[in-house]
Design a protein around this motif. Structure first.
Motif, PDB file in Angstrom:
ATOM      1  N   LEU A 275       0.828  -1.208   0.000  1.00 33.15           N
ATOM      2  CA  LEU A 275       0.000   0.000   0.000  1.00 33.15           C
ATOM      3  C   LEU A 275       0.860   1.255   0.000  1.00 33.15           C
ATOM      4  O   LEU A 275       0.480   2.278  -0.557  1.00 33.15           O
ATOM      5  N   GLN A 276       2.059   1.132   0.575  1.00 30.24           N
ATOM      6  CA  GLN A 276       2.981   2.283   0.520  1.00 30.24           C
ATOM      7  C   GLN A 276       3.440   2.522  -0.913  1.00 30.24           C
ATOM      8  O   GLN A 276       3.536   3.654  -1.368  1.00 30.24           O
ATOM      9  N   THR A 277       3.705   1.423  -1.598  1.00 30.23           N
ATOM     10  CA  THR A 277       4.115   1.572  -2.993  1.00 30.23           C
ATOM     11  C   THR A 277       3.020   2.275  -3.777  1.00 30.23           C
ATOM     12  O   THR A 277       3.264   3.199  -4.553  1.00 30.23           O
ATOM     13  N   LEU A 278       1.792   1.840  -3.548  1.00 31.29           N
ATOM     14  CA  LEU A 278       0.680   2.463  -4.268  1.00 31.29           C
ATOM     15  C   LEU A 278       0.572   3.939  -3.901  1.00 31.29           C
ATOM     16  O   LEU A 278       0.236   4.777  -4.742  1.00 31.29           O
ATOM     17  N   LYS A 279       0.888   4.228  -2.660  1.00 32.23           N
ATOM     18  CA  LYS A 279       0.830   5.632  -2.249  1.00 32.23           C
ATOM     19  C   LYS A 279       1.868   6.452  -3.017  1.00 32.23           C
ATOM     20  O   LYS A 279       1.602   7.565  -3.455  1.00 32.23           O
ATOM     21  N   ILE A 280       3.048   5.865  -3.165  1.00 35.50           N
ATOM     22  CA  ILE A 280       4.077   6.555  -3.954  1.00 35.50           C
ATOM     23  C   ILE A 280       3.581   6.760  -5.380  1.00 35.50           C
ATOM     24  O   ILE A 280       3.715   7.843  -5.956  1.00 35.50           O
ATOM     25  N   TYR A 281       2.980   5.709  -5.933  1.00 38.56           N
ATOM     26  CA  TYR A 281       2.434   5.847  -7.296  1.00 38.56           C
ATOM     27  C   TYR A 281       1.455   7.018  -7.360  1.00 38.56           C
ATOM     28  O   TYR A 281       1.404   7.766  -8.321  1.00 38.56           O
ATOM     29  N   GLN A 282       0.666   7.135  -6.306  1.00 41.16           N
ATOM     30  CA  GLN A 282      -0.342   8.172  -6.316  1.00 41.16           C
ATOM     31  C   GLN A 282       0.281   9.563  -6.173  1.00 41.16           C
ATOM     32  O   GLN A 282      -0.046  10.476  -6.915  1.00 41.16           O
ATOM     33  N   GLU A 283       1.232   9.628  -5.248  1.00 39.16           N
ATOM     34  CA  GLU A 283       1.756  10.956  -4.930  1.00 39.16           C
ATOM     35  C   GLU A 283       2.770  11.458  -5.941  1.00 39.16           C
ATOM     36  O   GLU A 283       2.891  12.652  -6.161  1.00 39.16           O
ATOM     37  N   LYS A 284       3.511  10.532  -6.515  1.00 43.95           N
ATOM     38  CA  LYS A 284       4.595  10.957  -7.400  1.00 43.95           C
ATOM     39  C   LYS A 284       4.197  10.973  -8.869  1.00 43.95           C
ATOM     40  O   LYS A 284       4.991  11.359  -9.726  1.00 43.95           O
ATOM     41  N   ALA A 285       2.992  10.519  -9.154  1.00 37.78           N
ATOM     42  CA  ALA A 285       2.578  10.444 -10.556  1.00 37.78           C
ATOM     43  C   ALA A 285       2.470  11.829 -11.170  1.00 37.78           C
ATOM     44  O   ALA A 285       1.891  12.747 -10.581  1.00 37.78           O
ATOM     45  N   ILE A 286       3.079  11.982 -12.340  1.00 37.77           N
ATOM     46  CA  ILE A 286       2.903  13.217 -13.106  1.00 37.77           C
ATOM     47  C   ILE A 286       2.406  12.775 -14.481  1.00 37.77           C
ATOM     48  O   ILE A 286       3.140  12.134 -15.232  1.00 37.77           O
ATOM     49  N   ILE A 287       1.171  13.069 -14.755  1.00 38.14           N
ATOM     50  CA  ILE A 287       0.615  12.620 -16.037  1.00 38.14           C
ATOM     51  C   ILE A 287       0.927  13.641 -17.110  1.00 38.14           C
ATOM     52  O   ILE A 287       0.596  14.814 -16.990  1.00 38.14           O
ATOM     53  N   LYS A 288       1.636  13.198 -18.126  1.00 37.26           N
ATOM     54  CA  LYS A 288       2.106  14.100 -19.178  1.00 37.26           C
ATOM     55  C   LYS A 288       1.948  13.393 -20.495  1.00 37.26           C
ATOM     56  O   LYS A 288       2.912  12.846 -21.042  1.00 37.26           O
TER      57      LYS A 288
ATOM     58  N   ASP B 241      11.399   8.637 -11.446  1.00 37.00           N
ATOM     59  CA  ASP B 241      12.196   9.071 -10.308  1.00 37.00           C
ATOM     60  C   ASP B 241      11.273   9.077  -9.109  1.00 37.00           C
ATOM     61  O   ASP B 241      10.361   9.903  -9.036  1.00 37.00           O
ATOM     62  N   PHE B 242      11.514   8.146  -8.210  1.00 42.21           N
ATOM     63  CA  PHE B 242      10.562   7.991  -7.109  1.00 42.21           C
ATOM     64  C   PHE B 242      10.590   9.166  -6.151  1.00 42.21           C
ATOM     65  O   PHE B 242       9.729   9.292  -5.304  1.00 42.21           O
ATOM     66  N   ASN B 243      11.588  10.008  -6.295  1.00 39.88           N
ATOM     67  CA  ASN B 243      11.587  11.196  -5.448  1.00 39.88           C
ATOM     68  C   ASN B 243      10.946  12.362  -6.178  1.00 39.88           C
ATOM     69  O   ASN B 243      10.030  12.998  -5.687  1.00 39.88           O
ATOM     70  N   LYS B 244      11.437  12.583  -7.412  1.00 33.50           N
ATOM     71  CA  LYS B 244      10.959  13.783  -8.115  1.00 33.50           C
ATOM     72  C   LYS B 244       9.620  13.569  -8.798  1.00 33.50           C
ATOM     73  O   LYS B 244       8.797  14.470  -8.877  1.00 33.50           O
ATOM     74  N   GLY B 245       9.437  12.407  -9.359  1.00 30.97           N
ATOM     75  CA  GLY B 245       8.158  12.195 -10.025  1.00 30.97           C
ATOM     76  C   GLY B 245       8.243  11.067 -11.029  1.00 30.97           C
ATOM     77  O   GLY B 245       9.306  10.763 -11.561  1.00 30.97           O
ATOM     78  N   ILE B 246       7.094  10.452 -11.231  1.00 32.64           N
ATOM     79  CA  ILE B 246       7.002   9.360 -12.192  1.00 32.64           C
ATOM     80  C   ILE B 246       6.158   9.871 -13.350  1.00 32.64           C
ATOM     81  O   ILE B 246       4.972  10.142 -13.176  1.00 32.64           O
ATOM     82  N   ILE B 247       6.796  10.022 -14.496  1.00 32.72           N
ATOM     83  CA  ILE B 247       6.047  10.559 -15.637  1.00 32.72           C
ATOM     84  C   ILE B 247       5.181   9.450 -16.227  1.00 32.72           C
ATOM     85  O   ILE B 247       5.689   8.388 -16.600  1.00 32.72           O
TER      86      ILE B 247
END
Ligand SMILES: Cc1ncc(C[n+]2csc(CCOP(=O)(O)OP(=O)(O)O)c2C)c(N)n1
Ligand SMILES: Cc1ncc(C[n+]2csc(CCOP(=O)(O)OP(=O)(O)O)c2C)c(N)n1
Ligand code: SF4
Ligand code: SF4
Ligand code: SF4
Ligand code: SF4
Ligand code: SF4
Ligand code: SF4
Ligand SMILES: [Mg+2]
Ligand SMILES: [Mg+2]
Lengths: 284, 382, 192, 99, 284, 382, 99, 192
Positions: free
Chosen positions: A222-235, A246-252
């Motif tokens: 569930l933490q992984t999913l949270k990262i997916y949610q928080e770091k997702a940048i839809i482009k 980049d799990f810190n800056k963002g997942i494009i």
């Protein structure tokens, strides 16, 4: 309790080999969700399922072929794409979908991927990227983030991962998208589009592997999913070269490439038997 | 279909005759990767196949080539590839997949001298044991070995027939000499060529078990992709449904079936040829180009009063064990002639079981053994 | 049985020459024939040879150690292969490309095939001239089979040129034979 | 267990009402459906299933907007929603429901 | 004639196994020129040649290893890069250069290429791209232009070629350049730069194969060189994605990528034995 | 160096013991690719090797793994990889390169049940003939088969020693059972471990011929990269200089050397173990995990008055042909016990040459043959 | 044979003078050096070498500017230039030479 | 010789349990011992077992068909393995996870290991409790060896917690033994 009920039959059951359920995927594993999105996409795409075949390599993700109630092949490690290529070229009426893991498609199978993309063989390739070799217990893969802990990189991964959409693009893929399993709706839509796309289409689906990867990197599913949610940048339309994970800056995330190009068979037919196939070429 | 069969008389190489045989057999898919001295098989097919409605594709390597061939076969199309030693080595894993999933297809190995890159342009018969044992795990295989372009034409058809009948990859273990020699080849009329295709399942699609043996041969009927059977096919140990069965019992059932279908049908599969064997006291066992030299040697030896005969293996695998056993009891001895340092010879020696001595006329490769060398050996050993 | 070895370097059409001879024998004269070719150790260029056996019976062993007929279209090939020629064998060379050395009593049957080809405006055609020459000189294959095979083996549209080249070689051979006969009879005359 | 609560799928909600079906014995208790239901319809049940996992149970049946998200995200084909045709709601009702 | 003379000894002879000359390359073949540029670059780079090793795969280009008078390896088809990787990682003091053909490096060997680039193994990879499999007589390769005639595409190649610099870039290469053998000086300079570069560097050298490719496509070697001359567009720093080879419109040449990144060993050392190697890491 | 040797007493699996053996042997490079049941060898090495100054790298596939191992060996570092059936199949071409270029290295195959993907987590001994014949061309190989974690520790050292001494890839043909069993393993002091390294060339660098045989074993000394010898090494047939020699004569010279160095030194290479063989009338031939069951079976059989003995192959290839030949003349018969359907058994049968019958106790794999099964077979056949 | 004549290497010319050395028996007659010498120094020779190829010969010795281009492009290590130290020229002379 | 089979499902630490028992015997008690493990057909989860043999002599065949001691930590495992237990064998179960069925006369030695572990705040520690229980109940390994091996097998920093868990199991076993003895003597009393 009229708004809920226990049940025995799931709407996707018609697409599943229910006699093989439960599947082998661990609790919290993301492969099942990607698989579920895939099945929904299959159903919604409206394609002729009798003429649809699913090909997998070896790995946890590669077990998908064993659960989908269509013609389905669980081949050798890394070889799903050339196997699928043989199917497609031998019988162009078939819809051929490859569903496999990142290790299978991009470690041992990397060459087949780039060549099939270059040739624009009309395949849909769905890659469950869980950043590791789940099946063998969590070794470093070609997708493992730098510094991540795995059984073969106990102090951290010293390599950098591939940017899969960029590789797909550089190789010639005509459709390229990335989503996470959490973005199940977008993922489903993308898979549907890819299935309906004429040409080589590629979808990277990020998913947690709590057993092989999460455990060693202190991530509950569930933490992984949270990262997916928080770091997702839809482009959508982003340059694949810049679509890093980049799990810190963002997942494009998004659809990066969607272009038209004649498929391998279109060109082959137009050169080698122009009389027979004028209609097919038009359709490209 | 008759466009497939180039009826007529030709003066062509073994490689080209092999390609023509494949087309005559109805091959509709060729997954290739160039390698000397097998390249011409692919080149000829590449030129001819599109007109016949088939597809030639050159893959990125031999692994992809064999994988594509397996896929194409399941799509319902007779499929093949051709290679030589290094490529053959690379195909080993997926030959195993073909064996395990019972996928009909034909793999041609035009052998060159090894090990490793060796002598790419010069022949040998050094991959004969590899043909039998090159993939991991225990299995049986069928391998043919032609001695002329005319024969490689027919054997390629035969290989497709056997592969469809027994559902496995069938090997043509030829050699550079046969691949590159040119001779007259007669391609018969289409109606004179007997083709066999996989048996199709009957009965309800929902209950179809893709690995349920049927008929007197014990071969499961084969459904192709798109026929509505919802096949599941895996290289894991599997049950009759095709589902993984990860138990020793499942393993036993499956492996037994794969082996028995060949062992129990040896008589149907094995083809051999006797030359002056009736009263032979010394029996030469040979195959491929070496059998040509051996045949010449028999004539020379006979002329010198040596009662020699040739037992030619057309089917090399499965090995003609019983015949050798029988012969061993009544002859003075065997001489195996092959372009390696003793591979089929090991089998001859084993099958002879001490009842008759077995000698080897072998060679490291890069040339062809001359009839004189063989006669010499006959004289020296007997 | 006749064992013919045709030699030269890569690019001279040596193998095609062998192929036409062997094919003419097999399909034209309806004999048995085999053709095997070999290249030197190099991938291309370098020495190159074609071995043709023509026979009335089945040919089992298609390799030639001591040819009946040796055709040399390069010096290197001559140097390498001449020692293998049978005592009773026939030696054919391209006149300008080969200087026969260390002859062991063989008569040298030579034709300036490459030069003639140059005169015809196409150096590449020397081998067809040589086929004509071989046909008349050796009789290993019939004229009909040989000319027919040449015709069916060359690219469409070049048949005429090739046939005229063939004829040049064939006639050169006939003339040579005549001369030789004369000479031979002359000698005999002188001898008696 | 609950880690955060941003209705993940908010902008995708279909404005209808759903009846949730759970195939309890298929569930492996990952909690995906519970965690990401945009309407907090689900909670872990107190009883484990035959596999020893705690499947979800419906705690706010009326809140379910039949968005199917739980259905898609479930890796086990263990939960799905079906439109409650007797309880069609419009978007206004829906919003009130939430507040 | 004081301004010319016959000679027996060439200035590069010290770098050549003269006992193996003449080499097997056909008259008009471009491999020899690339090889010559490579030798000059080697000499000019000033690196320690005793600690320099050349690794080739199989193919005409791959024969280069047999002519250079350094430690040199002629391996198996496609495997030069992993073989070289083993050498480099086992003895980091060695300069490891891969010299091979397009078929070897990008058909059968494609996967090793992209992975070595991803890992940033400190190798220099020189690819002679002659658009075909020369050694086996001119079959279509992954670099063969569309519609070109080869022995396996008698009516024209139905596939599209890779854009090699783009693939290299997408995979992570730190130095990427393309020249033709006609641009021998630039090529030499580029190879020199690549050799001195710390990291995975890649040079594509276009060269004619008159025997395998030119003959069937009605190009004499000098004509091919003329095309190289006329169609060359030198664009240093061009986006590799746009660096196509189009024999009609133009062949983009130049240095496309030159970036700094720690090598595989730098990172491995910094994670797995930080004490021992502080200096090495600095150098990255 | 002594950091390499983890002197002490451990309770570890065969896989881990194998890794420790490699480190104790001085292995400095491991090129890996994960596969059940061999992965733990790599994992243990990955954790330990960097501290010892070596490098663990996981390659993109098994082909790259073996290629990197060969390269590392030429860079002067003892190198290895570990895999199982599917990966072993993929390595075949480059094992041939290792043979042909005489490159020392160690390849571990922790066998699982095949063919194809088979039973990934369950053991077998189905790749024994593949070990001998899996690469194209004719060659000889050395393969060891350990029966316990303690033994795999020592055999891994031995494999490195043999590979350095005879200059070729040496195979450890273990199996899942031995790879995954945990037992006490004693790692001795570094000074008690005898290590062998390749012989280095002496004499002028300019005239060095990397394939000129030397010494009583006939092995060419080996120069490493960077030592100034301007080596040229190729998988083509080559002469003593290492230069391609594309002639049948060159082929004969080279292949002969590759084969003779093993055949002529069999006595030095082959290790076997006798158990209650002195007065044995029935000889069990076995190896690896099957030899453990066989040993137990001998005891049971003896207790029942059956004069059985165990001839255990520690070195499986080259095969102990002479010993079997000798035994055949004086015993009642052989029983080969192995986890396949008759591979080494073929060799036993052949070598027995009809002088004694040879029976097989085989199995399809996925389990271990029980001592009772073996005793049963002894009773049934004799 | 000559296909075009744009001095390919013009902008790279070193301003000095060269003596050309030819190892005739190595040459395979590809003509690269002849075709691309920026100064038209070379022509095919009339005699073939032991391999049967026509190597280059120097026809304008004085024009050679020691640019080494023939040396680099030769695939056979059959030709090279060496600076003629007795005939140092400056760029002015050079230009005049050409015109 | 003692043949011990420890069973449960993946994630319960079954194999570690087996490893500690076998290692204690080998390195602590200086006996011979072997450990083999097996997983069910699934990659993970599902049934899982560890087979330990402890002996004074060399152990050749390390597989167990009829264990002397069977430890079951899940119902599935019990159902699968109980039928293999020797008549004279010892049956040990986790009290809350296994409901023994179809008993063939074996006494059930049960401990609520998982519940106790929960009380200690770490469910994962149930297997260590079980090791303590096995140690006292079976005597297959000595207390010293067992406790020492536990200590050296658990992650640094968790030794104390694990030892206290071990002790809970060990004492639970001792108490049970005492009770059993009493009971046994009680029965005897009653019987006589
Ligand atoms: C030739 C070969 N090498 C190695 C393996 C072992 N193996 C099985 S699955 C796998 C990795 C799978 O990783 P991935 O494709 O990412 O799938 P996941 O399990 O992560 O879903 C490996 C290395 C194999 N089966 N075959
Ligand atoms: C495994 C394997 N497959 C095929 C071959 C045959 N082969 C030798 S060279 C070659 C192609 C080489 O092409 P490229 O690398 O482009 O080199 P070029 O000859 O064009 O310089 C092939 C396919 C081989 N040696 N090994
Ligand atoms: S190991 Fe990882 S990828 Fe495999 S099923 Fe478990 S969680 Fe999923
Ligand atoms: S359908 Fe599922 S996710 Fe959507 S609101 Fe209802 S319970 Fe929640
Ligand atoms: S998502 Fe599925 S498996 Fe996970 S808790 Fe919900 S119902 Fe159970
Ligand atoms: S075949 Fe092509 S690449 Fe090979 S040497 Fe000849 S011209 Fe060069
Ligand atoms: S060095 Fe060579 S290329 Fe340059 S000017 Fe002189 S002859 Fe011409
Ligand atoms: S470039 Fe070299 S090989 Fe070509 S013509 Fe000039 S000297 Fe001869
Ligand atoms: Mg993965
Ligand atoms: Mg090339």
């Amino acid at each position: 309790m009229k708004n809920s009920s226990l049940s025995n039959k799931h709407p996707l059951d018609e697409l599943i080999r229910t006699d093989r359920i439960p599947h082998i995927w661990c609790p919290g594993c993301g492969v099942g969700t990607v698989f579920s999105s895939f099945l929904i996409a299959l159903r919604e795409s409206g394609i002729d399922l009798k003429n649809t075949v699913v090909v997998s390599g070896i790995g946890c993700s590669g077990r998908a072929a064993g659960y989908v109630k269509l013609d389905s092949f669980h081949t050798t490690h890394g070889r799903a794409i050339p196997f699928a290529t043989g199917i497609k070229l031998a019988n162009p009426d078939l819809n051929v979908i490859v569903f496999s893991g990142d290790g299978d498609l991009f470690a041992i199978g990397g060459n087949h991927f780039i060549h099939a993309a270059r040739r624009n063989v009309d395949l849909t390739v769905i890659c469950v990227n869980n950043f590791t070799y789940g099946m063998t217990g969590g070794q470093a893969a070609a997708t493992t983030p730098s510094m991540a802990k795995t059984t073969t990189t106990p102090k951290g991964n010293s390599e950098s991962p591939f940017n899969l959409p960029h590789l797909a693009y550089a190789s010639g893929a005509t459709y390229v998208a990335r989503w996470t399993m959490l973005h199940a709706r977008d993922l489903t839509e993308a898979i549907k589009e890819a299935i309906l796309k004429r040409g080589f289409s590629f979808i990277e689906a990020l998913a947690p592997c709590p057993t092989g990867y999460g455990r060693r990197n202190k991530e509950q599913p569930l933490q992984t999913l949270k990262i997916y949610q928080e770091k997702a940048i839809i482009k959508n339309g982003a340059n694949p070269a810049e679509a890093d994970i980049d799990f810190n800056k963002g997942i494009i995330l998004g659809k990066f490439i969607d272009i038209k190009k004649p498929t391998w068979l279109d060109t082959y037919n137009s050169i080698y038997r122009p009389q027979d196939n004028s209609d097919i070429i038009d359709a490209a | 279909m008759s466009k497939n069969v180039n009826t007529g008389e030709y003066f062509i190489t073994g490689d080209v005759a092999c390609a023509e045989g494949a087309l005559a057999a109805g091959c509709g898919f060729f997954g290739g990767y160039p390698i000397t001295p097998a390249t011409e098989v692919a080149e000829h097919i590449a030129a001819r196949l599109p007109d016949l409605g088939g597809v030639y594709i050159q893959l990125e390597d031999e692994i992809a080539a064999i994988a594509s061939v397996l896929g194409a076969s399941w799509a319902g199309v007779k499929s093949m590839t051709a290679t030589s030693g290094p490529g053959f080595s690379l195909m080993m894993e997926n030959i195993g997949l073909g064996i395990c999933t019972e996928t009909p297809c034909v793999i041609v190995n035009i052998q060159r001298a090894g090990p490793s890159t060796g002598l790419p342009t010069l022949g040998a018969q050094g991959d004969m044991m590899q043909a039998r044992w090159g993939s991991h795990g225990h299995y049986e295989i069928i391998a043919l070995s032609p001695s002329s372009p005319q024969e490689i034409f027919y054997q390629t058809i035969e290989a497709f027939n056997l592969s469809e009948k027994y559902r496995l990859p069938v090997l043509i273990m030829s050699d550079e000499a046969i691949g590159h020699i040119s001779e007259r080849v007669i391609i018969p009329k289409a109606r004179d060529i007997k083709l066999i295709s996989r048996i199709k399942p009957k009965g309800k699609k929902n209950y179809f078990k893709p690995y349920q043996p049927e008929g007197h041969l014990g071969i499961p009927p084969m459904a192709d992709i798109g026929e509505g059977y919802n096949l599941h096919i895996t290289g894991l140990t599997h049950d009759h449904k095709g589902y993984p069965d990860m138990t020793p019992e499942g393993q036993e059932e499956m492996v037994n079936r794969l082996i028995k279908k060949i062992k129990d049908n040896r008589d149907d599969i094995i083809r051999t040829e006797d030359y002056r064997m009736d009263d032979a006291e010394i029996v030469i066992v040979s195959y491929g180009v070496s059998a040509r030299s051996s045949l010449a040697a028999v004539d020379i030896a006979r002329a010198q009063g040596i009662k020699a005969g040739l037992f030619r293996l057309i089917t090399v695998w499965p090995f003609s064990e019983l015949r050798i056993k029988e012969l061993a009891k009544k002859i003075r001895g065997f001489v195996t002639v092959e372009l390696n340092l003793g591979q089929i010879h090991l089998e001859v020696e084993r099958a002879a079981g001490g009842n008759a001595p077995a000698f080897l006329v072998g060679h490291h490769g890069g040339t062809v053994i001359s009839p004189e060398t063989i006669v010499e050996a006959l004289k020296n050993n007997f | 049985m006749q064992e013919i070895v045709i030699t030269g370097f890569g690019g001279q059409g040596i193998v095609l020459t062998g192929r036409i001879v062997a094919k003419a024998a097999a399909l034209g004269d309806r004999k048995q024939s085999t053709l095997v070719q070999s290249y030197g150790p190099e991938a291309r260029g370098g020495a190159c040879s074609a071995q043709v056996i023509i026979s009335d019976k089945a040919i089992h062993y298609p390799y030639i150690t001591t040819p009946d007929i040796l055709v040399c279209m390069s010096q290197g090939a001559y140097d390498k292969f001449y020692p293998t020629l049978r005592e009773t064998g026939t030696l054919i060379i391209d006149h300008d490309l080969v200087k026969p050395k260390k002859l062991k009593g063989h008569e040298v049957l030579s034709i300036p095939a490459t030069r003639i080809a140059g005169e015809l405006g196409k150096k590449m055609i020397a081998n067809i001239i040589m086929i004509g020459f071989i046909t008349s000189i050796t009789g290993a294959i019939s004229l009909k089979a040989s000319i027919g095979t040449v015709k069916s083996s060359v690219p469409k549209g070049t048949e005429e040129l090739n046939i005229s080249a063939f004829n040049k070689g064939y006639e050169y051979g006939l003339a040579l034979l005549k001369g030789r006969k004369k000479k031979a009879s002359g000698y005999r005359e002188a001898g008696t | 267990m609950r880690l955060w609560r941003v209705p993940f799928d908010t902008n995708e909600i279909e404005v209808s009402k759903g009846i949730i079906h759970i195939i309890e014995d298929r569930c492996k208790g990952c909690g995906f459906c519970i965690e990401f239901c945009p309407r907090e319809v689900l909670e872990f049940s107190d009883n484990f299933n035959i596999k020893g996992y705690y499947p979800p149970k419906v705690v706010k049946p009326d809140a379910c907007v039949n968005c199917h998200y739980c259905e898609i995200i479930c890796p086990e084909f263990a939960i799905y929603s079906i439109e409650d045709i007797n309880h069609a709601v419009n978007s206004k009702n829906q919003k009130q429901d939430i507040n």
